[in-house]
Design an enzyme around this catalytic site. Structure first.
Site, PDB file in Angstrom:
ATOM      1  CG  HIS A   1      -0.453  61.968  12.103  1.00  0.00           C
ATOM      2  ND1 HIS A   1      -1.698  61.501  11.759  1.00  0.00           N
ATOM      3  CD2 HIS A   1      -0.357  61.799  13.444  1.00  0.00           C
ATOM      4  CE1 HIS A   1      -2.331  61.064  12.838  1.00  0.00           C
ATOM      5  NE2 HIS A   1      -1.545  61.234  13.875  1.00  0.00           N
TER       6      HIS A   1
ATOM      7  CB  SER B   1      -9.199  63.846  14.885  1.00  0.00           C
ATOM      8  OG  SER B   1      -9.330  62.733  15.738  1.00  0.00           O
TER       9      SER B   1
HETATM   10  P1  AMP Z   1      -2.074  60.775  17.452  1.00  0.00           P
HETATM   11  O1  AMP Z   1      -1.714  59.847  16.350  1.00  0.00           O
HETATM   12  O2  AMP Z   1      -3.508  61.211  17.424  1.00  0.00           O
HETATM   13  O3  AMP Z   1      -1.610  60.301  18.803  1.00  0.00           O
HETATM   14  O4  AMP Z   1      -1.266  62.118  17.176  1.00  0.00           O
HETATM   15  C1  AMP Z   1       0.128  62.121  17.009  1.00  0.00           C
HETATM   16  C2  AMP Z   1       0.606  63.557  16.953  1.00  0.00           C
HETATM   17  O5  AMP Z   1      -0.022  64.235  15.880  1.00  0.00           O
HETATM   18  C3  AMP Z   1       0.254  64.341  18.244  1.00  0.00           C
HETATM   19  O6  AMP Z   1       1.327  65.181  18.599  1.00  0.00           O
HETATM   20  C4  AMP Z   1      -0.951  65.138  17.800  1.00  0.00           C
HETATM   21  O7  AMP Z   1      -1.136  66.325  18.536  1.00  0.00           O
HETATM   22  C5  AMP Z   1      -0.615  65.428  16.350  1.00  0.00           C
HETATM   23  N1  AMP Z   1      -1.845  65.741  15.607  1.00  0.00           N
HETATM   24  C6  AMP Z   1      -2.980  65.000  15.544  1.00  0.00           C
HETATM   25  N2  AMP Z   1      -3.915  65.641  14.811  1.00  0.00           N
HETATM   26  C7  AMP Z   1      -3.365  66.820  14.416  1.00  0.00           C
HETATM   27  C8  AMP Z   1      -3.818  67.930  13.646  1.00  0.00           C
HETATM   28  N3  AMP Z   1      -5.038  67.973  13.132  1.00  0.00           N
HETATM   29  N4  AMP Z   1      -2.969  68.948  13.449  1.00  0.00           N
HETATM   30  C9  AMP Z   1      -1.711  68.931  13.971  1.00  0.00           C
HETATM   31  N5  AMP Z   1      -1.216  67.919  14.698  1.00  0.00           N
HETATM   32  C10 AMP Z   1      -2.030  66.877  14.925  1.00  0.00           C
END
Ligand code: AMP
Length: 282
Positions: free
Chosen positions: A37, A185
């Site tokens: 993020h 993640s």
């Molecule tokens: P989330 O909070 O998991 O819904 O993710 C929010 C945003 O962060 C989404 O666009 C994800 O693709 C991005 N994101 C999550 N993990 C990663 C990562 N390891 N590298 C790059 N972007 C990420």
């Protein structure tokens, strides 16, 4: 840094900012923020006058037997991180404001939403596109920042933005990984020490596939069976899917004669992890 919970308030505030010519970058998240993020926020800060981060664990994208209730919500830490990155506005809506009684309108990107993760998680992407459409209308950003980690999500959102003429540019940034290759993640928090080691097999499998392709292997079935073998050696790993697909339609490729993406979903214990790698052809 302003923390705003009410959609109408942030819409009004950002309308005023836009009228003053401010360029707005938007990073939607479900919180439990990590360096993945952070990389989106950092890029957004570089490219815009104002950066908005939303933190919302969107109930509509979770299936009935999924982890909505147990999803990590370390809000204090998330706000600290946003402050550290000099985020201008954190949008922290409540479910009751996003989905008030009587809510019945959903946005669904057909075909793409039923493939890969969509096959195992029916309704998931419909929930994602619905909330992202709402967030885009509420925030009205110039640029939307997404991560390649959720590659299918990025393809589907780009499709929606184009099909429904949302006036926003979509930027997809590379997956941030630990040194050992594990993609960051929020769900990694569910893994115990042994599972964290087993989880490394996702990136190892993707890397093996890439090596095979780079050495001239063009038969997708063979590549998939090699990496299946590798993953199945891990006791706690249970494969959901492995696929080699084209970059736009996400259709399976049999003979690798163009750029492609290897994507996979693997359960490590009870935790379902996804990852992907794009391989350039030739
Ligand atoms: P989330 O909070 O998991 O819904 O993710 C929010 C945003 O962060 C989404 O666009 C994800 O693709 C991005 N994101 C999550 N993990 C990663 C990562 N390891 N590298 C790059 N972007 C990420």
């Amino acid at each position: 840094m302003k923390v705003i919970r009410v959609p109408e308030k942030i819409t009004k505030l950002l309308k005023a900012a836009r009228n003053k010519g401010r360029h707005i970058g938007f990073v939607p998240t479900m919180g439990a923020l990590h360096q993945g993020h952070s990389s989106l926020i950092t890029q957004a800060k570089k490219e815009n006058d104002l950066v908005v981060v939303s933190i919302f664990v969107n109930p509509v994208q979770f299936g009935p037997r999924e982890d909505l209730n147990s999803y990590p919500r370390p809000l204090k830490n998330d706000l600290w991180l946003c402050r550290k990155h000099k985020v201008d506005i954190v949008f922290l809506p409540e479910s009751k404001n996003m989905y008030p009684e009587g809510f019945t309108t959903f946005v669904s990107v057909e075909k793409l939403s039923n493939l890969l993760c969509g096959a195992t998680r029916p309704g998931h992407f419909r929930g994602v596109t619905t909330v992202v459409a709402k967030l885009l209308n509420i925030v009205g950003p110039d640029v939307l920042y997404l991560g390649q980690k959720d590659a299918q999500q990025a393809v589907i959102i780009k499709r929606m933005v184009s099909d429904l003429n949302f006036p926003v540019k979509v930027r997809v940034l590379p997956t941030v990984r630990q040194k050992d290759g594990l993609a960051l993640s929020s769900r990694n928090a569910y893994l115990n020490a042994a599972q964290k080691l087993d989880a490394l097999v996702l990136f190892k499998a993707l890397s093996l596939a890439k090596i095979l392709i780079n050495h001239g292997q063009q038969d997708a079935t063979r590549i998939i069976s090699r990496i299946k073998e590798l993953i199945n050696k891990k006791k706690q790993a249970c494969i959901d899917y492995i696929a080699i697909v084209d970059l736009e339609k996400l259709q399976g490729i049999k003979k690798i004669d163009r750029d492609c993406m290897i994507c996979l979903a693997v359960k490590i214990g009870k935790t379902r992890l996804i990852d992907n790698l794009v391989v350039k052809y030739g």
